[in-house]
Design a protein around this motif. Sequence first.
Motif, PDB file in Angstrom:
ATOM      1  N   THR A  62      -1.201  -5.244   5.027  1.00  0.00           N
ATOM      2  CA  THR A  62      -2.207  -6.667   4.338  1.00  0.00           C
ATOM      3  C   THR A  62      -3.493  -6.009   3.907  1.00  0.00           C
ATOM      4  OG1 THR A  62      -1.465  -8.486   6.212  1.00  0.00           O
ATOM      5  CG2 THR A  62      -4.081  -8.602   4.697  1.00  0.00           C
ATOM      6  N   LYS A  63      -3.763  -5.635   2.474  1.00  0.00           N
ATOM      7  CA  LYS A  63      -4.532  -5.422   1.729  1.00  0.00           C
ATOM      8  C   LYS A  63      -5.794  -5.574   1.887  1.00  0.00           C
ATOM      9  CE  LYS A  63      -5.193  -5.319  -2.558  1.00  0.00           C
ATOM     10  NZ  LYS A  63      -4.025  -5.058  -4.411  1.00  0.00           N
ATOM     11  N   TYR A  64      -6.965  -4.970   2.700  1.00  0.00           N
ATOM     12  CA  TYR A  64      -8.241  -6.086   2.561  1.00  0.00           C
ATOM     13  C   TYR A  64      -9.368  -4.941   2.280  1.00  0.00           C
ATOM     14  CZ  TYR A  64      -8.496  -3.194   7.196  1.00  0.00           C
ATOM     15  OH  TYR A  64      -8.538  -2.240   7.784  1.00  0.00           O
TER      16      TYR A  64
ATOM     17  N   GLY B 212       0.752  -0.861  -0.391  1.00  0.00           N
ATOM     18  CA  GLY B 212      -0.154   0.199  -0.182  1.00  0.00           C
ATOM     19  C   GLY B 212       1.106   1.658   0.220  1.00  0.00           C
ATOM     20  N   PRO B 213      -0.120   2.362   0.339  1.00  0.00           N
ATOM     21  CA  PRO B 213       0.948   3.364   0.426  1.00  0.00           C
ATOM     22  C   PRO B 213       2.178   4.045   1.208  1.00  0.00           C
ATOM     23  CG  PRO B 213      -1.340   3.509   0.619  1.00  0.00           C
ATOM     24  CD  PRO B 213      -1.482   2.188  -0.036  1.00  0.00           C
ATOM     25  N   SER B 214       2.825   4.663   0.726  1.00  0.00           N
ATOM     26  CA  SER B 214       4.048   3.908   1.891  1.00  0.00           C
ATOM     27  C   SER B 214       3.889   4.768   2.854  1.00  0.00           C
ATOM     28  CB  SER B 214       5.045   5.541   1.735  1.00  0.00           C
ATOM     29  OG  SER B 214       4.148   6.693   2.101  1.00  0.00           O
ATOM     30  N   ASP B 215       2.744   5.190   3.812  1.00  0.00           N
ATOM     31  CA  ASP B 215       2.249   5.284   5.224  1.00  0.00           C
ATOM     32  C   ASP B 215       1.666   3.967   5.771  1.00  0.00           C
ATOM     33  OD1 ASP B 215       0.040   6.179   3.904  1.00  0.00           O
ATOM     34  OD2 ASP B 215      -0.353   7.469   4.876  1.00  0.00           O
TER      35      ASP B 215
ATOM     36  N   SER C 208     -19.078  -8.173   5.143  1.00  0.00           N
ATOM     37  CA  SER C 208     -17.672  -9.198   5.824  1.00  0.00           C
ATOM     38  C   SER C 208     -16.200  -8.702   4.909  1.00  0.00           C
ATOM     39  CB  SER C 208     -17.969 -10.327   4.809  1.00  0.00           C
ATOM     40  OG  SER C 208     -18.906 -10.786   5.193  1.00  0.00           O
ATOM     41  N   THR C 209     -15.179  -8.441   5.801  1.00  0.00           N
ATOM     42  CA  THR C 209     -13.876  -8.051   5.306  1.00  0.00           C
ATOM     43  C   THR C 209     -13.675  -9.800   4.079  1.00  0.00           C
ATOM     44  OG1 THR C 209     -14.025  -7.086   7.751  1.00  0.00           O
ATOM     45  CG2 THR C 209     -11.518  -8.057   6.476  1.00  0.00           C
ATOM     46  N   ILE C 210     -12.743  -8.650   3.231  1.00  0.00           N
ATOM     47  CA  ILE C 210     -11.897  -9.967   2.280  1.00  0.00           C
ATOM     48  C   ILE C 210     -10.498  -9.245   1.985  1.00  0.00           C
ATOM     49  CG2 ILE C 210     -12.311 -10.091  -0.461  1.00  0.00           C
ATOM     50  CD1 ILE C 210     -15.072 -10.703   1.217  1.00  0.00           C
ATOM     51  N   ILE C 211      -9.867 -10.527   1.936  1.00  0.00           N
ATOM     52  CA  ILE C 211      -8.489 -10.058   2.119  1.00  0.00           C
ATOM     53  C   ILE C 211      -8.127 -11.020   0.724  1.00  0.00           C
ATOM     54  CG2 ILE C 211      -6.358 -11.339   2.613  1.00  0.00           C
ATOM     55  CD1 ILE C 211      -8.522 -11.266   5.573  1.00  0.00           C
ATOM     56  N   PRO C 212      -8.060 -10.156  -0.488  1.00  0.00           N
ATOM     57  CA  PRO C 212      -7.259 -10.765  -1.948  1.00  0.00           C
ATOM     58  C   PRO C 212      -6.613 -11.992  -1.863  1.00  0.00           C
ATOM     59  CG  PRO C 212      -6.818  -8.719  -1.398  1.00  0.00           C
ATOM     60  CD  PRO C 212      -7.865  -8.954  -0.236  1.00  0.00           C
TER      61      PRO C 212
ATOM     62  N   SER D 177     -24.093  -4.942  -3.767  1.00  0.00           N
ATOM     63  CA  SER D 177     -23.459  -5.449  -3.201  1.00  0.00           C
ATOM     64  C   SER D 177     -22.045  -4.271  -3.355  1.00  0.00           C
ATOM     65  CB  SER D 177     -22.423  -6.486  -3.821  1.00  0.00           C
ATOM     66  OG  SER D 177     -23.028  -7.544  -3.545  1.00  0.00           O
ATOM     67  N   LEU D 178     -21.412  -3.814  -2.721  1.00  0.00           N
ATOM     68  CA  LEU D 178     -20.523  -2.755  -2.243  1.00  0.00           C
ATOM     69  C   LEU D 178     -19.622  -3.148  -2.184  1.00  0.00           C
ATOM     70  CD1 LEU D 178     -18.735   0.218  -3.046  1.00  0.00           C
ATOM     71  CD2 LEU D 178     -20.209   1.184  -0.407  1.00  0.00           C
ATOM     72  N   MET D 179     -17.549  -3.296  -2.779  1.00  0.00           N
ATOM     73  CA  MET D 179     -16.968  -3.420  -2.218  1.00  0.00           C
ATOM     74  C   MET D 179     -15.775  -2.018  -1.648  1.00  0.00           C
ATOM     75  SD  MET D 179     -13.977  -6.015  -1.787  1.00  0.00           S
ATOM     76  CE  MET D 179     -14.853  -7.587  -2.785  1.00  0.00           C
ATOM     77  N   ASN D 180     -15.799  -1.591  -1.148  1.00  0.00           N
ATOM     78  CA  ASN D 180     -14.448  -0.395  -0.566  1.00  0.00           C
ATOM     79  C   ASN D 180     -13.430  -0.774   0.179  1.00  0.00           C
ATOM     80  OD1 ASN D 180     -14.904   2.590   0.060  1.00  0.00           O
ATOM     81  ND2 ASN D 180     -15.274   2.042   2.467  1.00  0.00           N
ATOM     82  N   GLY D 181     -12.688  -0.393  -0.444  1.00  0.00           N
ATOM     83  CA  GLY D 181     -11.044   0.136  -0.405  1.00  0.00           C
ATOM     84  C   GLY D 181     -10.630  -0.185  -1.398  1.00  0.00           C
ATOM     85  N   PRO D 182      -9.330   0.048  -1.244  1.00  0.00           N
ATOM     86  CA  PRO D 182      -9.191  -1.080  -0.040  1.00  0.00           C
ATOM     87  C   PRO D 182      -8.057  -0.217   0.773  1.00  0.00           C
ATOM     88  CG  PRO D 182      -6.871  -0.824  -1.730  1.00  0.00           C
ATOM     89  CD  PRO D 182      -8.216  -0.118  -2.551  1.00  0.00           C
ATOM     90  N   SER D 183      -8.168  -1.260   1.990  1.00  0.00           N
ATOM     91  CA  SER D 183      -7.318  -0.483   3.429  1.00  0.00           C
ATOM     92  C   SER D 183      -6.401  -1.293   3.300  1.00  0.00           C
ATOM     93  CB  SER D 183      -8.077  -0.929   4.552  1.00  0.00           C
ATOM     94  OG  SER D 183      -9.132   0.181   4.197  1.00  0.00           O
ATOM     95  N   PHE D 184      -4.979  -1.140   4.550  1.00  0.00           N
ATOM     96  CA  PHE D 184      -4.097  -2.187   4.774  1.00  0.00           C
ATOM     97  C   PHE D 184      -3.649  -1.709   6.139  1.00  0.00           C
ATOM     98  CE2 PHE D 184      -3.353   0.114   0.468  1.00  0.00           C
ATOM     99  CZ  PHE D 184      -3.287  -1.438  -0.221  1.00  0.00           C
TER     100      PHE D 184
END
Length: 915
Positions: free
Chosen positions: A595-597, A44-47, A646-650, A583-590
């Motif tokens: 870990t991307k989810y 993900g991003p540097s931070d 749900s939390t989706i981990i690719p 359905s809505l897939m929102n993100g990604p977050s880290f």
Amino acid sequence: MKNQVCSKCGEGTYSLGSGIKFDEWDELPAGFSNVATFMDTVVGPSDTRPDGCNNSSWIPRGNYIESNRDDCTVSLIYAVHLKKSGYVFFEYQYVDNNIFFEFFIQNDQCQEMDTAADKWVKLTDNGEWGSHSVMLKAGTNILYWRTTGILMGSKAVKPVLVKNITIEGVAYTSECFPCKPGTFSNKPGSFNCQVCPRNTYSQKGAKECIKCAEDSQFSEEGSSECMARPPCTTKDYFQIHTPCDKDGKTQVMYKWIEPKICREDLTDAIRLPPSGEKKDCPPCNPGFYNNGSSSCHPCPPGMFSDGTKECRQCPAGTEPALGFEYKWWNVLPGNMKTSCFNVGNSKCDGMNGWEVAGDHIQSGAGGSDNDYLILNLHIPGFKPPTSMTGAMGSELGRITFVFETLCSADCVLYFMVDINRKSTNVVESWGGTKEKQAYTHVIFKNATFTFTWAFQRTNQGQDNRRFINDMVKIYSITATNAVDGVASSCRACALGSEQSGSSCVPCPPGHYIEKETNQCEECPPDTYLSIHQVYGKEACIPCGPGSRSTQDHSVCYSDCFFHHEKENQSLHYDFSNLSSVGSLMNGPSFTSKGTKYFHFFNISLCGHEGKKMALCANNITDFTVKEVVAGSDDYTGLVGAYVCQSTIIPSESKGFRAALSSQSIILADTFLGVTVETTLQNINIKEDMFPVPPSQIPDVHFFYKSSTTTTSCVNGRSTAVKIRCNPAKPGAGVLSVPSKCPAGTCDGCAFYFLWESAEACPLCTEHDFHEIEGACKRGFQETLYVWNEPKWCIKGISLPEKKLSTCETVDFWLKVGAGVGAFTAVLLVALTCYFWKKNQKLEYKYSKLVMTTNSKECELPAADSCAIMEGEDNEEEVVYSNKQSLLGKLKSLATKEKEDHFESVQLKSARSPNI
């Protein structure tokens, strides 16, 4: 090896023959290695990039080895060469599905062996050790125990514990293994070593255990040394209350915690306080009574008691309200039990984990600070009162308990539920000190339940009692509608016909009990029956705006049709095409480790006549849950609701073959209503939360709530879905969340969604189009109908077809006549203007002539002068002073010829001959 003969191992040693065993975990045994990796290929991003997994590893803990607690992927690896086919066996504890636990095997070509069915290890109950075994092929086998934590903002996971790894099929051993410290082998040819009992110890390779000095030393079971007995303190004893005697008295007794390891004869030691102080017994719990004996007994069927009085029969027209209400704790109730368990030792086996203390029950001392102190309540089933048959999926009962925790360390209280003795799941947990509070868990199915409270002072590996004063107190436990419950009161019930007497009969679904007649009456339309009481018409609760009730009046729902009056205009909406799950897939977050989810939401806008159609799966449990019976509805990996998350981990995030779905939660399971207003039942949609709508068509809002409360959401979760008309987004449209709250919520309790679609526009009416009339051609006129632009409606009435109607045309000669008439009128106007102008010239000449004449007549004799007789008008002055109007001038033109003749006669007869 010289003789090629198998010989028995000597005393103090053991052998598995053709196998090896690893049961000592003070340090990592030879041949084992740790490999920590972070398998996310898209950082993900540097931070949010991972701060490294170099410090993550499996940690030896003496009797077992413990996995990592973070979201790195860590593998415990061991390579072994088998001379013949064999197997690997190990014991483990795996209780937290926020960590993935895999066991797989590779060959010397780094190719994974065909053990996919055994790759994912099953979850275990808290405090229980499970076992796992896999067949091995001859040749090189590389064994992997791999764990991956999935934190995603949640608290740290509970690690996986592994012990007693046994591998069978290696070359015949050429040496015997010495017994580890704390164990011994006193017979030749042993295949294992025995554990030294309490107050004894042994060193490595011991043939027997050595006793500790009885008065000054002690040791726990399986110890490698003896320790000095410390002076006794207040942490080494506890108090209990004896059962009530015939006089209604109980005695306060003090006892040393067993096994007693402290000394009373040292200088700083304290003595055990004197026992025997008598106190008044607390009353019996509601539903029980004291018949003069020293114990409380449940009231017989059909009777009730508040615990202070004798049991009485319920009056006619009522039935006992069955359940359990434990609020006095002199003795442990018969359907409850307590125990103590430690994952690393057996020091607290046989101890009571909890102790009764009058007005509360509290956690006991245990053997060490990391013990699990267990309290169980068993209830064989739940059923609604006789007058309530209970609709499918409605509430059958609930369990409520009041508690507080007093902690100085990282204590945790777990509340767990087991259904039909198949799987124990953690419902809620509380860490650290918590003020006195109540928690309620709702029951929706009739099954055998075991409710468990587990308290642990610290999860760090400690064998001492530093935090023995950390405790949890439970003041009351109440379970309603329990099958084998007792009654503290009676409630009204429906009476049958006169032939059946006064016995209670069940009301049909959706019926309440009429107060005057005690007969069943159906609830009015668009109301639902309260799950808590059915007495009186007030038990029928009106549905929210824009909703209707099911046929059995169990719940309210929306039929996807909505009507709204706006500025004397009726707006009708049909959301049927949006009723399927959105359905809505929102993100990604880290995560902090990178870990991307994604957050994945499913929304069932209207449901299906009250049925919740949105499903969120937890496919981690496809591999990790304990075995369930095929077709069983106890499977907890799937949740159904109006709104779920749900939390989706690719798949690329952790190197798995498929995306993982975890942490499925219900955001909304109750429909509240639909309205154009932005507030309903304390759920408020702020104006700046979403962009301004592109039209004046009002947004429609669907409101929901969750019946389940959590520690962070004491009133449960709520959800608001804003439906917006947008013709530019056809079909299912687009779902989005507020920009201020990218996870759909800012506080974790209130969730907001915007659903834009052309299907959200109102139905078309006659106000949404206008007509255009064409010219009349050959007696026919064409009328067209077109939609108003921009168009903000769908479906409804259709655009009318073009209309052809007859019209009257003007005749040719009529046109000619009209033309001639118009020409004549123009000509008359021109002539009028001409003669008027000419008349003006004549008047000027005439007036000039008169003036000239007057000037000359003044020189004549008086008799001949132009005099005006008395009483006569000066007509010439009238001519000069009175200006005629246009109409007057036209009249004068018509009589001009006569006037000219009259004046000429006068001038010729009365004037001078010079004229």
